[in-house]
Write a protein that holds these residues in place. Structure first.
Motif, PDB file in Angstrom:
ATOM      1  N   LEU A  64     -16.384  -6.777  18.556  1.00  0.00           N
ATOM      2  CA  LEU A  64     -16.512  -5.491  19.250  1.00  0.00           C
ATOM      3  C   LEU A  64     -17.722  -5.486  20.190  1.00  0.00           C
ATOM      4  CD1 LEU A  64     -15.559  -3.036  16.373  1.00  0.00           C
ATOM      5  CD2 LEU A  64     -14.185  -3.694  18.359  1.00  0.00           C
ATOM      6  N   ILE A  65     -18.805  -6.066  19.723  1.00  0.00           N
ATOM      7  CA  ILE A  65     -19.999  -6.159  20.585  1.00  0.00           C
ATOM      8  C   ILE A  65     -19.663  -6.932  21.850  1.00  0.00           C
ATOM      9  CG2 ILE A  65     -22.330  -7.133  20.789  1.00  0.00           C
ATOM     10  CD1 ILE A  65     -22.706  -6.488  17.793  1.00  0.00           C
ATOM     11  N   GLY A  66     -18.925  -8.026  21.643  1.00  0.00           N
ATOM     12  CA  GLY A  66     -18.489  -8.843  22.776  1.00  0.00           C
ATOM     13  C   GLY A  66     -17.721  -8.010  23.787  1.00  0.00           C
ATOM     14  N   GLN A  67     -16.851  -7.155  23.269  1.00  0.00           N
ATOM     15  CA  GLN A  67     -16.044  -6.308  24.149  1.00  0.00           C
ATOM     16  C   GLN A  67     -16.924  -5.359  24.947  1.00  0.00           C
ATOM     17  OE1 GLN A  67     -12.639  -6.595  24.653  1.00  0.00           O
ATOM     18  NE2 GLN A  67     -13.091  -8.473  23.526  1.00  0.00           N
ATOM     19  N   LYS A  86     -17.552  -9.329  10.017  1.00  0.00           N
ATOM     20  CA  LYS A  86     -17.706 -10.264  11.145  1.00  0.00           C
ATOM     21  C   LYS A  86     -17.063  -9.727  12.412  1.00  0.00           C
ATOM     22  CE  LYS A  86     -17.376 -14.517   8.762  1.00  0.00           C
ATOM     23  NZ  LYS A  86     -16.490 -15.677   8.675  1.00  0.00           N
ATOM     24  N   THR A  87     -16.075  -8.912  12.228  1.00  0.00           N
ATOM     25  CA  THR A  87     -15.345  -8.392  13.372  1.00  0.00           C
ATOM     26  C   THR A  87     -16.239  -7.554  14.284  1.00  0.00           C
ATOM     27  OG1 THR A  87     -13.516  -8.314  11.835  1.00  0.00           O
ATOM     28  CG2 THR A  87     -13.134  -7.329  13.972  1.00  0.00           C
ATOM     29  N   ILE A  88     -17.381  -7.094  13.742  1.00  0.00           N
ATOM     30  CA  ILE A  88     -18.332  -6.333  14.572  1.00  0.00           C
ATOM     31  C   ILE A  88     -18.742  -7.143  15.797  1.00  0.00           C
ATOM     32  CG2 ILE A  88     -20.651  -5.322  14.673  1.00  0.00           C
ATOM     33  CD1 ILE A  88     -20.275  -4.550  11.734  1.00  0.00           C
ATOM     34  N   GLU A  90     -10.230  -1.041  11.711  1.00  0.00           N
ATOM     35  CA  GLU A  90      -9.620  -1.029  10.392  1.00  0.00           C
ATOM     36  C   GLU A  90     -10.128  -2.198   9.551  1.00  0.00           C
ATOM     37  OE1 GLU A  90      -8.056   1.613   9.716  1.00  0.00           O
ATOM     38  OE2 GLU A  90      -7.772   0.957   7.638  1.00  0.00           O
ATOM     39  N   ASP A  91     -10.174  -3.386  10.178  1.00  0.00           N
ATOM     40  CA  ASP A  91     -10.662  -4.590   9.485  1.00  0.00           C
ATOM     41  C   ASP A  91     -12.073  -4.377   8.966  1.00  0.00           C
ATOM     42  OD1 ASP A  91      -8.352  -5.918   9.907  1.00  0.00           O
ATOM     43  OD2 ASP A  91      -9.110  -7.247  11.523  1.00  0.00           O
TER      44      ASP A  91
END
Lengths: 486, 488
Positions: free
Chosen positions: B457-460, B452-454, B444-445
């Motif tokens: 997600l990549i980290g996850q 930046k939140t991407i 959503e963000d």
């Protein structure tokens, strides 16, 4: 036959011809020492038991056909030559208890040559002196007249050989310390060229002047002993690398055409009349044998003694710094701290002559004196050496008296250090330049005291030096050791 | 000491150093005794080095060679005819009553070293390098009743390197010492183990008003044996002298000692006249004569020095100057680098390993470069594996930890643990879809512009794949999947 009167060569012949046994020979010398040492004081240490055992060993080796150049010859070493396991005091309280765990190269060489060490000889403490009156173990007396000094610093060596208490002796010569006593006691004293004999294990006094050499009853003996002790030693950095010849080969009595130089400065004032007379007689002997004598000049002579006095004091003061009571030798009993330990040990351990040398040497290298004394003395050393080098362009040998006087009375010069130093005015130049020199007996003065003739040779030309000295000895009535009064 | 900071005052420090370096030779200066550190007291001595009567010195030729090497490496002229002098003083650890040294004619003169502080280079003059012998060691009994002497160190060969008073700060002093250490290590002249006393430093320091050309009274602080102590002593002493002057007092010309525990210097007990050493040439030793042949032989035996090596590393391996400087600051480190670099293509990566993880490990475990458990060969393999995309940078770090503990081949470790990068697009896509489902808030963000939140997600995704997913593929697919979500 008195065994103790024989020369090294004569003794060797008799030993090898089985005419005499080594044990018998050694015991004859030990008896002579027993009889005379109390009076003459030539020995500090006598190795009675050791040398009896050693006599046996050498005899066995000899009997099994081993060839040793000095097999069984009873000899003595000055007490500044380190001997493994044998007390080595340098005639000082400072080393009254010092038994070295190592050997000097010369001691080792003599041992390997088959010589038997009778003991260690008295001397001026740490070589500081010219009359052998400055020893912690008492003065040495001249065998010719007990009232007189034997010369120094190796008075013990000269007296022992003269009084038949050793077949030969080995000591060191820094300014005449072998030749001057040899002259006073009527024996032969040889100072080899600086670097010919290793100084390793010679307790240092004036390092750049002193050389180890023999005192003997004949020139031939000097050559035989020199053969045994000369040679390169990797343990002595300033020892010469070249191989030395067999010196006995030169002793052929042929000096025809040899050019001899008489320094005119040496026959002027200050020389005893009969000493001068003996010198001129000696020159005639040389000329009669075909040698050519001419006058040479050493204009720098007057600076030689001063230069030596300064430089030797400097070296000695430095060399004597190691006697601190920390690792060996004498140590004072009560001391609150290290500084006091030094002060007391050195004040109590050294005699007066040594202290005077240390004080002078310290003074001469002090910040304010280095240039005016030390550096000037070095320059004078160079100039004196140049005088000799110039002379040797013209002549093969320098000839002169060994000492301007004969043996003086004990105590006579005790308060006259300068007068004392004049007794090595003719000998010191050979040490300054590093040349070889020998003193051979040259008759007696009007009082019947021996006087010596000095020959000085080119560096490493001991061959010519010994040849000339030997020829002189063979052609004078002094070709046998003197019959001393004892 | 609080208060005055010399940097902010009108005073400047003038500093010269005397560095004593123990030569890395096996035998003593004048005898054949060993020079090993830490042997039983008085087991490595003989008549010569204990000053027995009649013993004579014989110069160690190798010690002379090492001194000349040090001279050549510090741009000195080599004096072809030099002498050894006796320096006289009395101390129980000095067996002869003098130290054999060189006073008038040292072996090497007139050199310099270049140092760099705060990006600016400076030439520090070297007045001379001479050879001398070390003294023994006094051990004082705690009761104060007696002292013992160990002569093992007596006669150990040293060189003394004397600088011009060209240093002006503790940073410069530090840079100089480190540079000198590097050079001595490179040439093999000294092992530079300061904790064993094989490198000891005396500091001569004075202060004066900035811009003045005359020197103030100087003090000498003796015998410092760590870089840290040297730096602290310089700072303390400069400050102390400036404060004296500030208070209108003068600085006493004296010798001082450094108390590292208290962080202060204090005057040594002075003996009157004790400073006249009465130097004169040692008559037992021949002059040292160095002919062309010998000098050329020594010259040709010199290794590449740090400055040359640094330049070469920049050219040959394309390292940035700073990195090249770091790597060549230690001979061992630079040797390690070259061993690894010749076995792989990415030299920068090798350098990064050395400056990053390996340096960190060295500091943590307090071990020397020579003791790095990972062989250069294996490090090179690791770099190759990373470079060719077989493992990710992150996995490489994990593999490295295993290598440090076992020095195993990184390829083996990767196979065994299944750490190979996942290149399978469909496998990665499945994980991404799962992550997007689990993190609706983040999605959503991003929809609202917080791009930046991407990264989160990549980290996850990486976490779920154990870091093995190929980062390039993850990057591409995550955008694809987000696009699809947003258009649904």
């Amino acid at each position: 036959m008195e065994l103790t009167r024989l020369t090294v060569s004569e003794t060797l012949k008799k030993i090898k011809g089985k005419e005499i046994g080594i044990a018998e020979l050694v015991s004859a010398y030990l008896d002579q020492i027993e009889n005379l040492n109390k009076t003459i004081g030539a020995y500090i240490t006598v190795c009675r038991e050791d040398c009896e055992k050693r006599a046996e060993d050498i005899q066995n080796k000899l009997d099994t056909g081993e060839n040793l150049p000095l097999a069984g010859i009873p000899a003595a070493l000055a007490d500044n030559i380190v001997t493994r396991g044998v007390l080595t005091t340098c005639a000082s309280k400072m080393l009254h208890n010092f038994i070295p765990p190592y050997d000097s190269t010369v001691s080792e060489k003599l041992r390997n040559s088959g010589a038997v060490l009778l003991g260690k000889l008295n001397m001026d403490e740490f070589s500081a002196g010219n009359s052998n009156e400055n020893s912690y173990y008492g003065p040495v007396k001249n065998p010719w007249d007990f009232e007189r000094v034997p010369g120094g610093s190796n008075g013990g060596a000269a007296a022992a050989v003269a009084a038949n208490m050793a077949c030969f002796a080995v000591g060191s010569d820094a300014c005449g310390s072998l030749r001057q006593p040899a002259s006073f006691c009527g024996v032969v004293g040889l100072k080899p060229t600086y670097g010919l004999v290793s100084r390793y294990g010679l307790i240092a006094f004036a390092s750049s002047f002193e050389q180890i050499g023999p005192i003997t009853r004949s020139v031939e003996d000097a050559a035989v002993v020199l053969n045994a002790i000369a040679g390169h030693d990797p343990k002595d950095s300033v020892s010469a690398k070249s191989r030395h010849p067999d010196y006995t080969v030169f002793l052929n009595n042929d000096i025809k055409g040899i050019r001899m130089g008489l320094p005119k400065e040496y026959i002027g004032t200050g020389i005893q009349a009969d000493v001068r007379q003996r010198l001129f007689e000696a020159l005639k002997v040389f000329e009669s044998m075909g040698a050519v004598v001419e006058e040479v000049s050493f204009p720098m002579t007057e600076y030689a003694v001063s230069a030596y006095y300064i430089l030797s004091s400097v070296e000695a003061a430095s060399n004597l710094g190691r006697y601190d009571g920390i690792r060996y030798g004498y140590r004072a009993e009560h001391y609150p701290d290290a500084g006091d330990l030094y002060k007391k040990t050195r004040s109590e351990g050294f005699g007066f002559g040594v202290k005077r040398t240390i004080m002078l040497g310290t003074y001469f290298t002090g910040r304010d004196c280095y240039d005016s004394f030390y550096k000037k003395a070095l320059k004078a050393r160079r100039l004196v050496t140049e005088d000799f080098e110039k002379a040797f362009d013209k002549v093969d040998i320098i000839v002169c008296p060994t000492v301007p006087v004969t043996a003086f009375r004990a105590g006579e010069k005790a308060d006259d250090p300068i007068g004392m130093h004049m007794s090595y005015v003719y000998t010191v130049a050979a040490n300054i330049a590093g040349f070889c020199a020998i003193s051979v007996p040259n008759g007696t003065d009007s009082k019947g005291l021996p006087t010596g003739l000095q020959l000085i040779g080119k560096p490493f030309d001991e061959g010519t030096l010994l040849k000339a000295a030997h020829a002189f000895e063979k052609n004078t009535r002094f070709d046998k050791p003197f019959d001393v009064i004892c | 000491m609080k208060g005055l900071n010399i940097r902010q005052t009108e005073y400047e420090a003038v500093i010269g150093l005397e560095v004593h370096a123990g030569l890395a030779v096996n035998t003593k200066m004048y005898c054949g005794c060993k020079t090993e550190f830490g042997a039983e007291p008085n087991t490595q001595c003989c008549p010569v080095c204990t000053g027995m009567p009649g013993a004579l010195p014989v110069l160690n030729r190798k010690a002379v060679e090492y001194a000349i090497k040090a001279g050549l490496a510090t741009n000195c002229s080599i004096i072809r005819y030099s002498r050894q002098d006796r320096k006289h003083y009395f101390y129980p650890d000095l067996p002869k009553g003098y130290q054999a040294s060189q006073h008038n004619l040292p072996l090497c003169t007139g050199g310099f070293l270049e140092i760099e502080v705060n990006m600016s280079a400076k030439k520090v003059g070297i007045r001379g390098i001479h050879i001398e012998e070390d003294a023994g060691k006094l051990i004082h009994d705690e009761s104060g009743k007696y002292s013992l002497v160990d002569y093992n160190r007596s006669g150990v060969p040293l060189i003394e390197i004397v600088t011009a008073p060209d240093l002006g700060s503790s940073e410069e002093v530090r840079a100089f010492i480190l540079k000198l250490k590097t050079i001595l290590e490179y040439t093999g002249v000294c092992d530079c183990k300061m904790q064993e006393g094989s490198l000891r430093v005396d500091i001569n320091l004075s202060v004066r008003r900035r811009g003045e050309s005359t020197f103030g009274n100087r003090t000498e602080i003796k015998n410092l044996n760590s870089v840290r102590a040297i730096v602290r002593a310089v700072e303390y002493e400069a400050k102390r002298q400036a404060e004296e002057l500030e208070k209108g007092r003068s600085v006493r010309q004296e010798t001082r000692r450094w108390d590292d525990a208290r962080g202060v210097s204090y005057p040594m007990r002075e003996k009157k006249g004790a400073d006249d050493y009465r130097f004169f040439p040692d008559p037992d030793l021949c002059p040292i004569v160095i002919d062309d042949a010998w000098l050329n032989e020594i010259k040709s035996s010199l290794p590449e020095l740090p400055d040359e090596k640094k330049k070469r590393f920049v050219l040959e391996y394309k390292l940035p100057a700073y990195d090249a400087d770091f790597i060549t600051g230690s001979k061992q480190l630079s040797d390690y680098f070259e061993e690894a670099a010749k076995r792989c293509r990415n030299h920068r990566a090798v350098c990064n390993w050395l400056m990053g993880d390996i340096s960190k490990k060295l500091n943590e475990s307090n071990i020397e470069v020579s003791d790095i458990p990972v062989s250069p060969e294996n490090l090179a393999k690791l770099v190759e594996l990373t470079d060719s995309g077989i493992i990710s940078w992150k996995i490489a770090k994990q593999v490295f930890v295993v290598m440090w503990d076992t020095n195993r081949d990184p390829a083996e470790i990767i196979e065994e643990k299944g750490l190979r990068v996942i290149n399978d697009t469909e496998e990665i896509r499945k994980v991404i879809i799962q992550v997007l489902e689990e993190n609706p808030k983040a999605v959503e963000d991003i929809r609202n512009g917080k791009e930046k939140t991407i990264g989160f997600l990549i980290g996850q995704v990486m976490r779920k794949t154990g870091g093995k997913a190929s980062p390039g593929i993850v990057n591409r697919l995550i955008f694809e999947e987000l696009e699809r979500l947003f258009h649904e």
